[in-house]
Write a protein that holds these residues in place. Sequence first.
Motif, short mmCIF file in Angstrom:
data_model
loop_
_atom_site.label_atom_id
_atom_site.label_comp_id
_atom_site.label_asym_id
_atom_site.label_seq_id
_atom_site.Cartn_x
_atom_site.Cartn_y
_atom_site.Cartn_z
N ALA A 135 3.82 6.97 -5.08
CA ALA A 135 3.67 7.86 -3.94
C ALA A 135 4.72 8.97 -4.00
N GLU A 136 4.44 10.02 -3.27
CA GLU A 136 5.40 11.11 -3.07
C GLU A 136 5.69 11.15 -1.58
N PRO A 137 6.78 11.62 -1.12
CA PRO A 137 7.96 12.03 -1.88
C PRO A 137 8.78 10.81 -2.32
N ILE A 138 9.72 11.06 -3.20
CA ILE A 138 10.60 9.99 -3.68
C ILE A 138 11.69 9.76 -2.64
N ASN A 139 11.72 8.54 -2.09
CA ASN A 139 12.69 8.18 -1.07
C ASN A 139 12.96 6.68 -1.17
N PRO A 140 13.63 6.23 -2.24
CA PRO A 140 13.76 4.79 -2.50
C PRO A 140 14.71 4.08 -1.55
N LEU A 141 14.41 2.82 -1.30
CA LEU A 141 15.32 1.93 -0.60
C LEU A 141 16.25 1.33 -1.64
N ALA A 176 0.81 -1.22 0.00
CA ALA A 176 0.00 0.00 0.00
C ALA A 176 0.84 1.27 0.00
N ASP A 177 1.97 1.27 0.72
CA ASP A 177 2.78 2.48 0.82
C ASP A 177 4.11 2.37 0.08
N ALA A 178 4.14 1.57 -0.97
CA ALA A 178 5.36 1.43 -1.78
C ALA A 178 5.67 2.74 -2.50
#
Length: 170
Positions: free
Chosen positions: A149-155, A117-119
């Motif tokens: 989703a925003e903001p962009i904060n990838p793992l 859901a929050d990917a």
Amino acid sequence: MSASLRAPETELADGFRNAMRRLTSSVAIIASRDGDDPVGMVATAVVSVSTSPPALLICVNRSASLHSPLTLCGRFSVNLLSASHSELIPVFAGLVKGAERFAHGQWEDLHGLPCLADAQSSLVCTLDKRVDYGSHDVIIGRVDAVRFAEPINPLLWENGSPAISARLTQ
């Protein structure tokens, strides 16, 4: 390359693994269905193929528990993780087995597939092409639906560990 310049097979394999540890990649969970049960695995081998048609390339080891269900179902989701999802890596890398993996994180159904859901983003794909190579199948999925989703904060995955990105100032 001439035979005299080629490294012995084990040396080449070790060198390749060390070289790939220097390739920073986004971390994703690829998910599908085995009948009614969700199946999934963590992956870094996810690449954009084209925008026309929208398509992704994923690589799945044929010994992975996801492989057979994904190829039988013919559909899968690719869920790009955000930096807050690092606890999902060991769960989907084998610490937890089967459908129990989906008790971790906030999963929901999107077009019949499990999606986080929050990917950072979730892409629902239909298997379009499959190429057998070495121990893996290279799978091209045609993208049927996208959510982000925003903001962009990838793992990220770097040198065998989770990492985060940082923007450079110019």
